[in-house]
Design an enzyme around this catalytic site. Structure first.
Site, PDB file in Angstrom:
ATOM      1  N   THR A   1       0.849  -1.193   0.000  1.00 24.64           N
ATOM      2  CA  THR A   1       0.000   0.000   0.000  1.00 24.64           C
ATOM      3  C   THR A   1       0.891   1.251   0.000  1.00 24.64           C
ATOM      4  O   THR A   1       1.243   1.744  -1.059  1.00 24.64           O
ATOM      5  CB  THR A   1      -0.970   0.001   1.191  1.00 24.64           C
ATOM      6  OG1 THR A   1      -0.247  -0.245   2.406  1.00 24.64           O
ATOM      7  CG2 THR A   1      -2.043  -1.064   1.018  1.00 24.64           C
TER       8      THR A   1
ATOM      9  N   LYS B   1       4.601  -6.808   3.713  1.00 27.12           N
ATOM     10  CA  LYS B   1       4.275  -5.420   3.409  1.00 27.12           C
ATOM     11  C   LYS B   1       4.086  -4.666   4.709  1.00 27.12           C
ATOM     12  O   LYS B   1       3.737  -5.236   5.750  1.00 27.12           O
ATOM     13  CB  LYS B   1       3.027  -5.309   2.538  1.00 27.12           C
ATOM     14  CG  LYS B   1       1.716  -5.749   3.174  1.00 27.12           C
ATOM     15  CD  LYS B   1       0.998  -4.704   4.016  1.00 27.12           C
ATOM     16  CE  LYS B   1       0.741  -3.444   3.227  1.00 27.12           C
ATOM     17  NZ  LYS B   1       0.038  -2.440   4.116  1.00 27.12           N
TER      18      LYS B   1
ATOM     19  N   THR C   1      -0.074  -1.326   9.100  1.00 27.71           N
ATOM     20  CA  THR C   1      -0.731  -2.568   8.692  1.00 27.71           C
ATOM     21  C   THR C   1       0.352  -3.478   8.144  1.00 27.71           C
ATOM     22  O   THR C   1       0.983  -3.131   7.164  1.00 27.71           O
ATOM     23  CB  THR C   1      -1.807  -2.286   7.649  1.00 27.71           C
ATOM     24  OG1 THR C   1      -2.682  -1.301   8.161  1.00 27.71           O
ATOM     25  CG2 THR C   1      -2.612  -3.513   7.321  1.00 27.71           C
TER      26      THR C   1
ATOM     27  N   GLU D   1       7.176   5.065   7.279  1.00 29.48           N
ATOM     28  CA  GLU D   1       6.757   6.248   6.533  1.00 29.48           C
ATOM     29  C   GLU D   1       7.564   7.479   6.945  1.00 29.48           C
ATOM     30  O   GLU D   1       7.552   7.888   8.095  1.00 29.48           O
ATOM     31  CB  GLU D   1       5.264   6.480   6.752  1.00 29.48           C
ATOM     32  CG  GLU D   1       4.425   5.398   6.075  1.00 29.48           C
ATOM     33  CD  GLU D   1       2.969   5.401   6.494  1.00 29.48           C
ATOM     34  OE1 GLU D   1       2.166   4.798   5.776  1.00 29.48           O
ATOM     35  OE2 GLU D   1       2.645   5.993   7.542  1.00 29.48           O
TER      36      GLU D   1
ATOM     37  N   ASN E   1       0.549  10.736   6.534  1.00 28.75           N
ATOM     38  CA  ASN E   1      -0.634  10.313   7.278  1.00 28.75           C
ATOM     39  C   ASN E   1      -1.693  11.407   7.389  1.00 28.75           C
ATOM     40  O   ASN E   1      -2.877  11.100   7.598  1.00 28.75           O
ATOM     41  CB  ASN E   1      -0.219   9.798   8.655  1.00 28.75           C
ATOM     42  CG  ASN E   1       0.424   8.445   8.557  1.00 28.75           C
ATOM     43  OD1 ASN E   1      -0.258   7.438   8.409  1.00 28.75           O
ATOM     44  ND2 ASN E   1       1.755   8.406   8.599  1.00 28.75           N
TER      45      ASN E   1
ATOM     46  N   THR F   1      -7.285  11.251   1.889  1.00 28.82           N
ATOM     47  CA  THR F   1      -7.723  12.312   1.000  1.00 28.82           C
ATOM     48  C   THR F   1      -6.900  12.344  -0.275  1.00 28.82           C
ATOM     49  O   THR F   1      -7.297  12.899  -1.262  1.00 28.82           O
ATOM     50  CB  THR F   1      -7.627  13.685   1.701  1.00 28.82           C
ATOM     51  OG1 THR F   1      -6.284  13.882   2.158  1.00 28.82           O
ATOM     52  CG2 THR F   1      -8.579  13.751   2.876  1.00 28.82           C
TER      53      THR F   1
END
Length: 386
Positions: free
Chosen positions: A139, A165, A176, A259, A381, A386
């Site tokens: 993702t 992942k 996740t 991230e 995040n 959006t």
């Protein structure tokens, strides 16, 4: 290993990339662990039910782009439907299929797209391609995570292959996070379960990116039994070390891909009186935002490290503690003079940083893996849905 895979672009991911993965293999012994988050996703709930009654599985199906989490009874029915569609198209029983989802929470699966994707994937099975499989389950991942190795027992070679992942919502408690490891040895399920328990604690349960435990965390080991090698008491330790090797590689990749991360940080605790304390101390440091932001800023701020440990109230005598960043001693029971500029340069010039903390209370140790926390994490995040 005779594992077949199929992928499809079902239109679940906004990017339009591959978002369905089907893996097919002969009925195989397996072991699985899942998130302990009380808001466990529908596929986790479904898979736990399957695991309670099924000793062997023959397929795995994964969709990415939608977590099917917090979706109620309809979400559970959709997870079960994914298993049913996969089974019908592979000619196996529904109970032989484990189902996994990853992506945005709180949105029902677009089952028309999912069904078409599964049908396409099962019609176009090919040899197991680790990179393509990892791509299909990704993702927000910045790179695809896969690793393979071999082992040797009594002159015979066995194989281990793994994919994973994860980049955000990483704080497994079994982020996740999804991970799958396959091996071709013969092994009884009770022994594989023991190997799983040992491996997961030192790998996927010892990583954190942001301290956020996901709704969908899942880790599965599958033993297809194609090889003549049988794992028993005489070789189980060696086998467990090889599974650990693959799991740790994948776990570190997840942290490295945290991230917005710029550094992989390994926190090593030595000299604790119990393993539980060693892990708790390591985790306290790894989940401290003050520590993680200091790492991002290349700041050897040892006070933040020790404060994170102190807030555990674990009866630690800090007058006996020694703390290192890399090979540099920065605290030894009291503040010491050290060359800050030299350590700053070490932190700037290395993508992997070691933090070694000696408690001098006993013989137990633990390693935990995390990353720094910077501006990019907030940006990713803040804009995720959006």
């Amino acid at each position: 290993m005779q594992i077949k895979m199929g992928v499809a672009k079902a239109g679940i991911k906004p990017s339009g990339d591959y978002d369905i993965l089907v893996l097919r293999f002969n009925p195989s012994v397996y072991s699985a662990v899942f998130t302990q988050n009380s808001l466990a996703a529908a596929p986790v709930i479904y898979d736990k039910l399957v695991c309670s009654i099924q000793d062997k599985i023959s397929a795995i199906v994964v969709n990415s782009g939608n977590a099917n989490a917090a979706t109620g009874q309809k979400g559970f029915e959709n997870a079960e439907k994914m298993a049913q569609i996969t089974a019908e198209n592979l000619g196996i029983e529904k109970e032989e299929v484990l189902v996994f989802s990853t992506g945005v929470i709180g949105v029902q699966l677009p089952m028309d797209k999912v069904e078409n994707g599964i049908k396409e994937a099962t019609k176009n099975l090919q040899d197991f391609d680790l990179e393509l499989s990892a791509r299909a389950i990704s993702t927000t991942d910045a790179f695809y995570k896969y690793y393979e190795t071999t082992g040797e027992i009594d002159g015979k070679i066995f194989h281990i292959k793994g994919i994973a992942k994860g980049a955000g919502m990483i704080h497994p408690n079994m982020a996740t996070m999804l991970a799958y490891i396959f091996t071709d040895v013969k092994i009884e399920k009770p022994l594989l379960d023991k190997v799983m328990k040992l491996v997961v604690e030192r790998t996927f349960n010892s990583i954190s990116v942001d301290g956020c435990e996901s709704t969908n965390d899942s880790f599965v080991i599958v033993a297809t039994g194609e090889n003549d090698i049988e794992i028993d008491d005489s070789n189980k330790v060696y086998f467990a070390k090889k599974i650990y090797e693959v799991a740790l590689k994948l776990a570190k990749m997840i942290v490295k891909d945290g991230e917005g991360a710029t550094k992989l940080i390994e926190i090593n605790i030595f000299g604790a009186d119990t393993k539980e304390k060693a892990k708790k101390v390591a985790e306290a440091i790894a989940t401290s935002n003050l520590f993680k932001t200091a790492m991002f800023g290349n700041d050897p701020n040892w006070g933040r490290i020790l404060a994170a440990v102190g807030q555990l109230h674990h009866n630690i005598d800090f007058s006996k503690v020694k703390l290192y960043i890399g090979n540099y001693l920065i605290y030894a029971g009291e503040p010491i003079d050290f060359n800050k500029d030299e350590i700053v340069e070490y932190m700037k010039n290395n993508k992997e940083i070691n933090i070694d903390l000696y408690l001098n209370q006993g013989e137990e140790d633990w390693s935990f893996y995390t990353c720094d926390l910077g501006y990019k994490y907030v940006e990713i995040n803040a804009e995720y849905t959006t």
